[in-house]
Write an enzyme that holds these catalytic residues in place. Structure first.
Site, PDB file in Angstrom:
ATOM      1  N   GLU A 261       0.879  -1.423   0.079  1.00  0.00           N
ATOM      2  CA  GLU A 261       0.013  -0.002  -0.019  1.00  0.00           C
ATOM      3  C   GLU A 261       1.082   1.047  -0.032  1.00  0.00           C
ATOM      4  O   GLU A 261       1.504   1.477   1.087  1.00  0.00           O
ATOM      5  CB  GLU A 261      -1.004   0.101   1.119  1.00  0.00           C
ATOM      6  CG  GLU A 261      -2.150   0.953   1.181  1.00  0.00           C
ATOM      7  CD  GLU A 261      -2.311   1.605   2.259  1.00  0.00           C
ATOM      8  OE1 GLU A 261      -2.118   2.754   2.194  1.00  0.00           O
ATOM      9  OE2 GLU A 261      -2.931   1.061   3.276  1.00  0.00           O
ATOM     10  N   CYS A 300      -3.033   8.058   4.391  1.00  0.00           N
ATOM     11  CA  CYS A 300      -2.890   7.439   3.124  1.00  0.00           C
ATOM     12  C   CYS A 300      -4.140   7.684   2.357  1.00  0.00           C
ATOM     13  O   CYS A 300      -4.033   7.672   1.077  1.00  0.00           O
ATOM     14  CB  CYS A 300      -2.633   5.946   3.090  1.00  0.00           C
ATOM     15  SG  CYS A 300      -3.842   4.958   4.225  1.00  0.00           S
TER      16      CYS A 300
HETATM   17  P1  NDP Z   1       9.397   4.682   3.688  1.00  0.00           P
HETATM   18  O1  NDP Z   1       8.868   3.874   2.475  1.00  0.00           O
HETATM   19  O2  NDP Z   1      10.587   5.099   3.629  1.00  0.00           O
HETATM   20  O3  NDP Z   1       9.116   3.610   5.097  1.00  0.00           O
HETATM   21  C1  NDP Z   1       8.000   2.762   5.149  1.00  0.00           C
HETATM   22  C2  NDP Z   1       8.518   1.375   6.151  1.00  0.00           C
HETATM   23  O4  NDP Z   1       9.289   0.823   5.129  1.00  0.00           O
HETATM   24  C3  NDP Z   1       9.042   1.885   7.348  1.00  0.00           C
HETATM   25  O5  NDP Z   1       8.629   0.999   8.248  1.00  0.00           O
HETATM   26  C4  NDP Z   1      10.328   1.874   6.931  1.00  0.00           C
HETATM   27  O6  NDP Z   1      11.256   1.752   8.291  1.00  0.00           O
HETATM   28  C5  NDP Z   1      10.605   0.793   6.143  1.00  0.00           C
HETATM   29  N1  NDP Z   1      11.931   0.746   5.525  1.00  0.00           N
HETATM   30  C6  NDP Z   1      12.321   1.659   4.742  1.00  0.00           C
HETATM   31  N2  NDP Z   1      13.301   1.172   4.027  1.00  0.00           N
HETATM   32  C7  NDP Z   1      13.489  -0.443   4.267  1.00  0.00           C
HETATM   33  C8  NDP Z   1      14.259  -1.005   3.748  1.00  0.00           C
HETATM   34  N3  NDP Z   1      15.352  -1.232   2.976  1.00  0.00           N
HETATM   35  N4  NDP Z   1      13.917  -2.524   4.195  1.00  0.00           N
HETATM   36  C9  NDP Z   1      12.891  -2.877   5.087  1.00  0.00           C
HETATM   37  N5  NDP Z   1      12.004  -1.871   5.342  1.00  0.00           N
HETATM   38  C10 NDP Z   1      12.403  -0.752   4.870  1.00  0.00           C
HETATM   39  O7  NDP Z   1       8.427   5.733   3.871  1.00  0.00           O
HETATM   40  P2  NDP Z   1       8.504   6.968   4.914  1.00  0.00           P
HETATM   41  O8  NDP Z   1       7.717   6.277   6.381  1.00  0.00           O
HETATM   42  O9  NDP Z   1       9.795   7.485   5.375  1.00  0.00           O
HETATM   43  O10 NDP Z   1       7.340   8.028   4.391  1.00  0.00           O
HETATM   44  C11 NDP Z   1       7.766   8.516   3.236  1.00  0.00           C
HETATM   45  C12 NDP Z   1       6.690   8.749   2.145  1.00  0.00           C
HETATM   46  O11 NDP Z   1       5.898   7.650   1.769  1.00  0.00           O
HETATM   47  C13 NDP Z   1       5.739   9.795   2.916  1.00  0.00           C
HETATM   48  O12 NDP Z   1       6.215  11.121   2.572  1.00  0.00           O
HETATM   49  C14 NDP Z   1       4.484   9.478   1.880  1.00  0.00           C
HETATM   50  O13 NDP Z   1       4.648  10.111   0.744  1.00  0.00           O
HETATM   51  C15 NDP Z   1       4.723   8.083   1.700  1.00  0.00           C
HETATM   52  N6  NDP Z   1       3.667   7.279   2.582  1.00  0.00           N
HETATM   53  C16 NDP Z   1       2.402   6.939   1.986  1.00  0.00           C
HETATM   54  C17 NDP Z   1       1.681   6.107   2.840  1.00  0.00           C
HETATM   55  C18 NDP Z   1       0.477   5.668   2.409  1.00  0.00           C
HETATM   56  O14 NDP Z   1      -0.185   4.916   3.156  1.00  0.00           O
HETATM   57  N7  NDP Z   1       0.066   5.993   1.325  1.00  0.00           N
HETATM   58  C19 NDP Z   1       2.021   5.802   4.313  1.00  0.00           C
HETATM   59  C20 NDP Z   1       3.181   6.635   4.713  1.00  0.00           C
HETATM   60  C21 NDP Z   1       4.182   7.328   3.616  1.00  0.00           C
HETATM   61  P3  NDP Z   1      11.955   2.965   8.950  1.00  0.00           P
HETATM   62  O15 NDP Z   1      11.092   3.935   9.404  1.00  0.00           O
HETATM   63  O16 NDP Z   1      12.816   2.376   9.855  1.00  0.00           O
HETATM   64  O17 NDP Z   1      13.106   3.332   7.802  1.00  0.00           O
END
Ligand code: NDP
Length: 683
Positions: A261, A300
């Site tokens: 998602e 989201c």
């Molecule tokens: P990320 O994609 O960076 O992170 C999402 C999850 O993935 C977090 O738990 C993060 O952990 C984890 N993650 C990141 N890199 C890895 C990896 N290499 N291996 C395994 N897990 C990983 O998103 P953000 O939370 O930083 O948000 C960034 C953008 O994403 C927002 O600004 C928004 O645009 C979008 N977003 C969209 C959502 C939706 O539902 N549509 C919800 C949230 C964000 P960790 O935090 O520890 O890095």
């Protein structure tokens, strides 16, 4: 009570113990004050062993029936409800106002409780689920097939986003644990302290089998290198990270289920009929405002694209700009605050950068992302941002508006010239979680919703009649699917009991009905049947699948039909008028009422004395197959088809296969009779 004076050192719960990371701890800052709330690290932890531990724990979950798992979730949900003040207190540090916290915390616990109760109402109290009907594969019923669902033998790994530290975990855990699969939760680091607290409280209840729930606070390290085809990964976050993880060689190589998602440029459309003098116009403005400002736009499902009839551009812009100017931005705990902070200063930088990109095809018409006005708190130390409204005069050419997700209080007005064009503009988002439409015109609802549906997991119609009852554009509900095609990730979550299927394997099982009944726990035609004591004299403890009664035959007379007609008032011509009945293409003369057949069938199969059968609560799948004429004789075969003892009551449901046949053996009616039967009966 929580000690707010010390930053929390977050731990991971893996392999039966709370564990510290072995690397450098990273500070996590309060979104609104910049103070250190917690520190996080999970490096050096053995992820392969955690997966192995989880997979072993699956056996304990699978040993429980669906109802036992549901009761366990209910008890956990109730325990969390009692402690929710602690969660709300900590939630303020994420930048969420109490109202935002309600969506996350109460919404998450509510989802858990909803699943716990729906599962007991809608699913059998068994360890295996069936899907669809029995397919007869041979004319003599000696070979049939049934689809079954069994829990996968791996672990579900949930990689969650920062915006819903509680709901994001619980909405996935509910169907996951109900399905009988263990889980490892990895919250986004920024708000992991709240998830960690909730997991501590869940584990403290002692209700979950050890290993059913593990937690990683920090990086998941090499976990994905150890994925198998029996594991599941769910991901919520940015499309870039999601696509990178989905392309992991072990996930591709093992066809590991991956539910994503990601970014979603959700739209809200004002119908052409919803002019400023209609209630729909006001409801639309209210909804757009709510969705741009709730959780500071970090949802989201938030409305990013506001699609309006070109003629209403001025009216919508002015109404939204006026309301945006009134939104008090400040410390989440402050009573006057309407909108709290973004999750972090880095997140604010990202949103500002996204607004700059949007400006390639749109202009700012309200708000200023660079000059923050706060009613309380420090505009620089806290990740505050006032709402921003943009306008793109040529929406079809404004590519960035359909590509860039500004994950904050930001929306863009997009004028359309025809309903077709409104759909085309929405579809440029390449697939979203949700769109809403405000209209009171049925033809507009039909045209636009059918146009939007292929690009969306959910479409909400708002109008004056549902103004008070609507659950709103932004609320994913446990009973409705949540997820969207294409850019939104192509995943699907929730959707009531459909949500369990993501954690189960569907298999078509073929075989002789006797052995299929042993596998599915349901009797089907062709399986063994046993005559003897009337099955209505048997408690659940005594009743067996296939126990049956074959009744005497009873002749139906014209007097029976006339008596039934005058008694019930059902004097439909086919029962009363010989000529009219003959003129009907289906009948050769006056026929018995269908309900007469069902009533007489009950008269034939019922055993009348007080006994273990407590009540009849319905009939399923009733079909009348052959007309019954005066002089025909009817008999019934009633066979015990499914037995569902309730885990939390001294009775259960029994489903009976009921076949009504004529003297020549032809099938007159077929249906399932549903009864409540006592577990024990000492008559
Ligand atoms: P990320 O994609 O960076 O992170 C999402 C999850 O993935 C977090 O738990 C993060 O952990 C984890 N993650 C990141 N890199 C890895 C990896 N290499 N291996 C395994 N897990 C990983 O998103 P953000 O939370 O930083 O948000 C960034 C953008 O994403 C927002 O600004 C928004 O645009 C979008 N977003 C969209 C959502 C939706 O539902 N549509 C919800 C949230 C964000 P960790 O935090 O520890 O890095």
């Amino acid at each position: 009570m929580l000690d707010a004076s010390q930053p929390m050192r977050l731990q991971s719960y893996l392999c039966g113990a709370w564990r510290d990371g072995r690397g450098a701890y990273k500070p996590l800052l309060d979104a609104a004050t910049g103070a250190v709330v917690a520190e996080i690290d999970a490096s050096g932890l053995d992820m392969a062993e955690a997966l192995a531990h989880g997979r072993r724990a699956g056996a304990a979950l699978r040993a429980m029936t669906v109802h036992e798992r549901a009761l366990m979730l209910k008890a956990i949900g109730l325990a969390l409800l009692e402690q929710k003040d602690d969660f709300h207190a900590l939630s303020l540090a994420t930048g969420a106002t109490p109202k935002d916290g309600w969506i996350d915390i109460d919404g998450g616990i509510g989802t858990l409780l909803n699943y716990a109760s729906k599962a007991r109402r809608e699913l059998p109290n068994s360890r295996v689920l069936t899907d669809g009907v029995t397919e007869a594969l041979s004319p003599d019923n000696s070979f049939s097939a049934r689809h079954i669902l069994t829990p996968l033998r791996g672990v579900a790994v949930h990689i969650n986003a920062f915006n819903f530290p509680v709901w994001g975990m619980l909405e996935k855990l509910a169907p996951n644990l109900l399905a009988g699969m263990p889980a490892i939760v990895k919250p986004a680091s920024q708000t992991a302290y709240l998830t960690e607290l909730v997991v501590r409280r869940i584990l403290a209840t002692g209700l979950l089998p050890e290993g059913a729930l593990q937690l990683v606070c920090g990086s998941v390290g090499d976990m994905l290198d150890h994925m198998t085809g029996q594991d599941v990964v769910t991901f919520t976050g940015s499309a870039a990270t999601g696509q990178m993880l989905k392309a992991h060689p072990e996930i591709i190589g093992n066809s590991t289920r991956f539910t994503m998602e990601a970014d979603s440029l959700n739209a809200c459309i004002l119908g052409p009929d919803a002019t400023p003098d209609t209630p729909e116009f006001d409801l639309f403005i209210r909804e757009v405002m709510r969705e741009i400002t709730a959780k500071a736009g970090q949802k989201c499902t938030a409305i990013r694209r506001v699609i309006i009839p070109r003629a209403q551009t001025g009216a919508v812009r002015d109404a939204l700009a006026a309301r945006m100017a009134e939104v008090a931005v400040g410390l989440p705990g402050d009573k006057a605050t309407r909108m709290g902070a973004l999750a972090s200063l880095a997140q604010r930088d990202d949103v500002r950068a996204a607004i700059a990109r949007l400006q390639a095809g749109a202009e700012i018409v309200a708000g200023n992302p660079d000059a923050v006005r706060v009613a309380s708190g420090d505009a620089e130390r806290g990740a505050f941002l006032n709402p921003v409204l943009l306008y793109a005069d040529q929406p079809l050419a404004a590519h960035a508006v359909h590509e860039v997700e500004a994950f904050g209080p930001v929306g863009t007005l997009l004028p359309y010239d025809s309903p077709d064009q409104a759909i085309e503009i929405a579809a440029l988002g390449k697939g979203s979680l949700v769109s809403s439409l405000f209209t009171n015109a049925p033809e507009v609802a039909e045209e636009i919703v059918l146009g939007l549906a292929p690009f969306h997991g959910r479409v909400m119609i708002g109008n004056r009649d549902s103004a008070k009852s609507s659950t709103g554009h932004g609320s994913p509900l446990p009973m409705l699917v949540h997820g969207g095609p294409g850019r939104a990730g192509g995943g699907e979550e929730l959707g009531g009991m459909r949500g369990l299927h993501h954690y189960m394997q569907r298999s078509a099982v073929q075989g002789t009905p006797r052995l299929l009944a042993a596998v599915t726990g349901e009797w089907t035609k062709g399986a063994n049947s046993h005559d003897g004591t009337h099955p209505f004299r048997k408690s659940l403890a005594e009743l067996r699948l296939g126990d049956r009664i074959v009744t005497e035959q009873r002749e139906i007379t014209l007097a029976d039909i006339e008596h039934f007609a005058s008694f019930t008032g059902d004097t439909f011509y086919a029962h009363m008028d010989e000529d009219a009945a003959r003129a009907n293409p289906f009948f050769e003369g006056r026929v018995a009422h269908g309900y007469l057949i069902v009533s007489f069938a009950a008269g034939l199969f019922v055993q009348p004395d007080p006994g273990p059968v407590l009540a009849n609560y319905g009939i399923d799948n009733l079909r009348f197959l052959t007309p019954v004429y005066p002089g025909n004789a009817l008999g019934v075969t009633l066979t015990c088809k499914a037995i569902n003892p309730r885990a939390d009551a001294d009775y259960g449901e029994v489903r009976w296969d009921c076949e009504v046949t004529k003297q020549d053996g032809s099938l007159v009616a077929q249906y399932d009779v549903l009864t409540m039967v006592a577990k024990e009966w000492k008559g």
